[in-house]
Scaffold this motif. Sequence first.
Motif, PDB file in Angstrom:
ATOM      1  N   ILE A 127      18.495 -56.178 -27.779  1.00 41.28           N
ATOM      2  CA  ILE A 127      18.781 -55.336 -28.941  1.00 41.28           C
ATOM      3  C   ILE A 127      17.937 -54.057 -28.939  1.00 41.28           C
ATOM      4  O   ILE A 127      18.423 -52.990 -29.326  1.00 41.28           O
ATOM      5  N   VAL A 128      16.697 -54.124 -28.491  1.00 41.17           N
ATOM      6  CA  VAL A 128      15.846 -52.925 -28.471  1.00 41.17           C
ATOM      7  C   VAL A 128      16.402 -51.901 -27.490  1.00 41.17           C
ATOM      8  O   VAL A 128      16.532 -50.716 -27.806  1.00 41.17           O
ATOM      9  N   GLU A 129      16.752 -52.367 -26.280  1.00 40.59           N
ATOM     10  CA  GLU A 129      17.317 -51.446 -25.295  1.00 40.59           C
ATOM     11  C   GLU A 129      18.655 -50.879 -25.785  1.00 40.59           C
ATOM     12  O   GLU A 129      18.925 -49.688 -25.632  1.00 40.59           O
ATOM     13  N   ALA A 130      19.480 -51.719 -26.392  1.00 41.78           N
ATOM     14  CA  ALA A 130      20.766 -51.245 -26.922  1.00 41.78           C
ATOM     15  C   ALA A 130      20.545 -50.191 -28.007  1.00 41.78           C
ATOM     16  O   ALA A 130      21.240 -49.178 -28.050  1.00 41.78           O
ATOM     17  N   THR A 164      24.844 -43.435 -26.051  1.00 34.59           N
ATOM     18  CA  THR A 164      25.504 -43.551 -24.751  1.00 34.59           C
ATOM     19  C   THR A 164      26.449 -44.746 -24.727  1.00 34.59           C
ATOM     20  O   THR A 164      27.574 -44.654 -24.220  1.00 34.59           O
ATOM     21  N   LEU A 165      26.014 -45.860 -25.290  1.00 33.98           N
ATOM     22  CA  LEU A 165      26.853 -47.060 -25.300  1.00 33.98           C
ATOM     23  C   LEU A 165      28.118 -46.853 -26.124  1.00 33.98           C
ATOM     24  O   LEU A 165      29.202 -47.301 -25.736  1.00 33.98           O
ATOM     25  N   VAL A 166      27.991 -46.166 -27.257  1.00 32.97           N
ATOM     26  CA  VAL A 166      29.170 -45.877 -28.083  1.00 32.97           C
ATOM     27  C   VAL A 166      30.121 -44.962 -27.323  1.00 32.97           C
ATOM     28  O   VAL A 166      31.339 -45.188 -27.302  1.00 32.97           O
ATOM     29  N   ALA A 167      29.608 -43.943 -26.674  1.00 30.96           N
ATOM     30  CA  ALA A 167      30.457 -43.034 -25.893  1.00 30.96           C
ATOM     31  C   ALA A 167      31.174 -43.789 -24.780  1.00 30.96           C
ATOM     32  O   ALA A 167      32.371 -43.574 -24.537  1.00 30.96           O
ATOM     33  N   ARG A 168      30.465 -44.696 -24.099  1.00 27.61           N
ATOM     34  CA  ARG A 168      31.094 -45.492 -23.039  1.00 27.61           C
ATOM     35  C   ARG A 168      32.194 -46.383 -23.599  1.00 27.61           C
ATOM     36  O   ARG A 168      33.246 -46.543 -22.988  1.00 27.61           O
ATOM     37  N   ALA A 169      31.959 -46.938 -24.790  1.00 29.33           N
ATOM     38  CA  ALA A 169      32.970 -47.803 -25.416  1.00 29.33           C
ATOM     39  C   ALA A 169      34.197 -47.002 -25.821  1.00 29.33           C
ATOM     40  O   ALA A 169      35.327 -47.396 -25.550  1.00 29.33           O
ATOM     41  N   LEU A 202      29.764 -54.709 -28.301  1.00 30.30           N
ATOM     42  CA  LEU A 202      30.096 -53.362 -28.757  1.00 30.30           C
ATOM     43  C   LEU A 202      31.361 -52.918 -28.030  1.00 30.30           C
ATOM     44  O   LEU A 202      31.386 -52.875 -26.798  1.00 30.30           O
ATOM     45  N   ILE A 203      32.414 -52.639 -28.800  1.00 29.66           N
ATOM     46  CA  ILE A 203      33.669 -52.137 -28.242  1.00 29.66           C
ATOM     47  C   ILE A 203      34.142 -50.980 -29.108  1.00 29.66           C
ATOM     48  O   ILE A 203      33.667 -50.793 -30.232  1.00 29.66           O
ATOM     49  N   SER A 204      35.105 -50.232 -28.604  1.00 22.47           N
ATOM     50  CA  SER A 204      35.629 -49.113 -29.386  1.00 22.47           C
ATOM     51  C   SER A 204      36.480 -49.628 -30.543  1.00 22.47           C
ATOM     52  O   SER A 204      36.977 -50.757 -30.520  1.00 22.47           O
ATOM     53  N   GLU A 205      36.654 -48.789 -31.538  1.00 25.19           N
ATOM     54  CA  GLU A 205      37.497 -49.156 -32.666  1.00 25.19           C
ATOM     55  C   GLU A 205      38.935 -49.390 -32.206  1.00 25.19           C
ATOM     56  O   GLU A 205      39.599 -50.316 -32.669  1.00 25.19           O
ATOM     57  N   HIS A 248      36.210 -47.311 -22.591  1.00 23.99           N
ATOM     58  CA  HIS A 248      36.618 -48.673 -22.954  1.00 23.99           C
ATOM     59  C   HIS A 248      35.741 -49.714 -22.261  1.00 23.99           C
ATOM     60  O   HIS A 248      36.213 -50.761 -21.843  1.00 23.99           O
ATOM     61  N   GLN A 249      34.457 -49.405 -22.157  1.00 21.78           N
ATOM     62  CA  GLN A 249      33.502 -50.327 -21.545  1.00 21.78           C
ATOM     63  C   GLN A 249      32.862 -51.191 -22.621  1.00 21.78           C
ATOM     64  O   GLN A 249      32.424 -50.691 -23.656  1.00 21.78           O
ATOM     65  N   VAL A 250      32.813 -52.463 -22.362  1.00 26.83           N
ATOM     66  CA  VAL A 250      32.238 -53.437 -23.286  1.00 26.83           C
ATOM     67  C   VAL A 250      30.745 -53.570 -23.006  1.00 26.83           C
ATOM     68  O   VAL A 250      30.332 -53.613 -21.850  1.00 26.83           O
TER      69      VAL A 250
END
Length: 100
Positions: free
Chosen positions: A8-11, A17-22, A41-44, A26-28
């Motif tokens: 969770i800390v790294e996330a 960046t993770l939200v942009a990738r999702a 974490l996935i895209s809406e 479409h990266q989980v």
Amino acid sequence: MTPDALGIVEARNRLGTLVARAVHGHQVTRITRSADERAVLISEADYEELLRARHELEAARVAAAVAAHERGEREMMTYDSKAALYAALDLPASGDGERS
């Protein structure tokens, strides 16, 4: 923790960046807080697609139960609540984060 999961800390540190990738790729991303607390974490758009698929599966199960009743293979049942009906059809409880 699996190799493709983040703590969770790294996330939190990489959330943008993770939200942009999702959203764009479409990266989980699997996120773990502890052995018992995990999230994805996935895209809406991907989430909406999962909800549609779940709804279609639920509708198919209900249609199959109705068809079985019409063929005389399933007894007509009455239920005291929607939750009891969902449980009898082996469906997830209604109202757990999805739209109606």
